[in-house]
Write a protein that holds these residues in place. Structure first.
Motif, PDB file in Angstrom:
ATOM      1  N   SER A   1       8.658  11.916  22.136  1.00  0.00           N
ATOM      2  CA  SER A   1       9.193  12.370  20.841  1.00  0.00           C
ATOM      3  C   SER A   1       9.619  11.185  19.984  1.00  0.00           C
ATOM      4  O   SER A   1       9.384  11.169  18.768  1.00  0.00           O
ATOM      5  CB  SER A   1      10.383  13.312  21.061  1.00  0.00           C
ATOM      6  OG  SER A   1       9.990  14.456  21.769  1.00  0.00           O
ATOM      7  N   LYS A   2      10.237  10.175  20.605  1.00  0.00           N
ATOM      8  CA  LYS A   2      10.657   8.983  19.862  1.00  0.00           C
ATOM      9  C   LYS A   2       9.452   8.253  19.281  1.00  0.00           C
ATOM     10  O   LYS A   2       9.491   7.753  18.151  1.00  0.00           O
ATOM     11  CB  LYS A   2      11.445   8.043  20.776  1.00  0.00           C
ATOM     12  CG  LYS A   2      12.858   8.493  21.068  1.00  0.00           C
ATOM     13  CD  LYS A   2      13.581   7.500  21.965  1.00  0.00           C
ATOM     14  CE  LYS A   2      15.018   7.948  22.248  1.00  0.00           C
ATOM     15  NZ  LYS A   2      15.709   6.988  23.167  1.00  0.00           N
ATOM     16  N   GLU A   3       8.390   8.170  20.050  1.00  0.00           N
ATOM     17  CA  GLU A   3       7.169   7.511  19.580  1.00  0.00           C
ATOM     18  C   GLU A   3       6.584   8.221  18.369  1.00  0.00           C
ATOM     19  O   GLU A   3       5.935   7.585  17.518  1.00  0.00           O
ATOM     20  CB  GLU A   3       6.132   7.469  20.702  1.00  0.00           C
ATOM     21  CG  GLU A   3       6.502   6.532  21.846  1.00  0.00           C
ATOM     22  CD  GLU A   3       5.528   6.622  23.011  1.00  0.00           C
ATOM     23  OE1 GLU A   3       4.529   7.386  22.878  1.00  0.00           O
ATOM     24  OE2 GLU A   3       5.742   5.953  24.033  1.00  0.00           O
ATOM     25  N   ASN A   4       6.828   9.520  18.266  1.00  0.00           N
ATOM     26  CA  ASN A   4       6.294  10.313  17.153  1.00  0.00           C
ATOM     27  C   ASN A   4       7.344  10.552  16.060  1.00  0.00           C
ATOM     28  O   ASN A   4       7.095  11.326  15.124  1.00  0.00           O
ATOM     29  CB  ASN A   4       5.770  11.643  17.671  1.00  0.00           C
ATOM     30  CG  ASN A   4       4.472  11.500  18.461  1.00  0.00           C
ATOM     31  OD1 ASN A   4       3.377  11.493  17.898  1.00  0.00           O
ATOM     32  ND2 ASN A   4       4.584  11.353  19.778  1.00  0.00           N
ATOM     33  N   GLY A   5       8.484   9.898  16.192  1.00  0.00           N
ATOM     34  CA  GLY A   5       9.511   9.972  15.161  1.00  0.00           C
ATOM     35  C   GLY A   5      10.211  11.317  15.041  1.00  0.00           C
ATOM     36  O   GLY A   5      10.707  11.672  13.966  1.00  0.00           O
ATOM     37  N   VAL A   6      10.263  12.060  16.111  1.00  0.00           N
ATOM     38  CA  VAL A   6      10.944  13.361  16.103  1.00  0.00           C
ATOM     39  C   VAL A   6      11.901  13.438  17.295  1.00  0.00           C
ATOM     40  O   VAL A   6      11.842  12.612  18.212  1.00  0.00           O
ATOM     41  CB  VAL A   6       9.943  14.540  16.180  1.00  0.00           C
ATOM     42  CG1 VAL A   6       9.063  14.586  14.938  1.00  0.00           C
ATOM     43  CG2 VAL A   6       9.096  14.445  17.451  1.00  0.00           C
TER      44      VAL A   6
END
Length: 217
Positions: A191-196
Motif C-alpha cells: 500500500s505504501k508503494e502505491n501511495g495509499v
C-alpha cells in the motif's frame, strides 16, 4: 415579649421581639434552631428574599398561594431534571443494545460463511499455509476486512472494550498467526508503494496497541 401569632407565621411564637428586629442572619439562626422543618417551608415560599418584615406582612391566603407556586416550580424543575436523566439512561441503553446487535451480526456473518469459518479453524489449529495467490486469500481478506472495521469502530469509540471482548479470543489467535502477520506486513508495504493506506491499517494499529499493553504488564 413574644410575638403574637398571626396567619402564616405561627412558627414565630416565642421568638423574642429583639430577635425579630435584629439583622436578618440572627432571624435565620433563631428560626432554624426552633423550627427546622418550618424554616425550610418558609424558605421555599420566600426564596432568597426572605426577611422578617415580609414574613410579618404575609397573610394566610397569600402565603399559601406563594408557597404552592414556588413548590410547583421546584417540582417542575425536579421532574425536568429527572426526565433528562431518564432520557440519557435510555439513550445509553439503546446505544449498547445497538452495539451488541452489530457485534452479533458480525460474529454470525463470520461463522455462517463456510470459507471464512474454515480459515478461522485453520488459524486456530495452526493449519493455515500461505495466503497471497492461494485459495485462502479471498476468505482471509473478507475476515480481515470485518475485523478491521471492528478495530476502526473501537478507535472511534463506537464500540468499547466490553463489546470487543466478544471477539477477543478470535482477534488474539488471528493476530498471533505468523501467516497473518506476514500478510499484514505485505499489504502495508504494498500500500505504501502505491501511495495509499493499507486496507487493514486499523487492525495493524490495534495489534500495535495490544502488544504495548501486554509489554506494560
Amino acid at each position: 415579649m413574644s410575638s403574637p401569632t398571626r396567619p402564616g407565621i405561627f412558627f414565630l411564637e416565642n421568638v423574642d421581639e429583639k430577635v425579630m428586629h435584629s439583622p436578618k442572619s440572627s432571624v435565620f439562626f433563631e428560626i432554624f434552631k426552633k423550627h427546622l422543618t418550618l424554616f425550610f417551608f418558609v424558605y421555599i415560599c420566600f426564596g432568597e428574599n426572605i426577611n422578617s418584615d415580609k414574613i410579618m406582612e404575609c397573610s394566610g391566603i397569600s402565603c399559601v398561594i406563594s408557597c404552592i407556586a414556588n413548590v410547583a416550580e421546584i417540582v417542575g424543575v425536579g421532574f425536568a431534571i429527572f426526565g433528562a436523566i431518564l432520557a440519557y439512561v435510555q439513550w445509553r441503553h439503546g446505544k449498547k443494545v445497538e452495539r451488541n446487535s452489530q457485534m452479533r451480526s458480525l460474529i454470525t456473518g463470520l461463522l455462517d460463511d463456510e470459507r471464512i469459518y474454515k480459515i478461522i479453524l485453520d488459524i486456530d489449529h495452526g493449519r493455515l499455509e500461505g495466503i497471497q495467490g492461494t485459495e485462502n486469500e479471498g476468505p482471509v481478506d473478507a475476515l480481515l476486512f470485518n475485523l478491521n472495521y471492528v478495530c476502526h469502530s473501537y478507535r472511534k469509540k463506537l464500540v468499547d472494550k466490553d463489546d470487543i471482548s466478544l471477539i477477543d479470543y478470535l482477534l488474539n489467535r488471528i493476530l498471533k498467526n505468523h501467516e497473518i502477520q506476514d500478510y499484514l506486513d505485505f499489504m502495508e508495504n504494498f500500500s505504501k508503494e502505491n501511495g495509499v493506506e493499507s486496507p487493514f491499517s486499523e487492525l495493524v494499529k490495534y495489534n500495535g496497541e495490544r502488544k504495548k499493553s501486554i509489554n506494560r504488564r
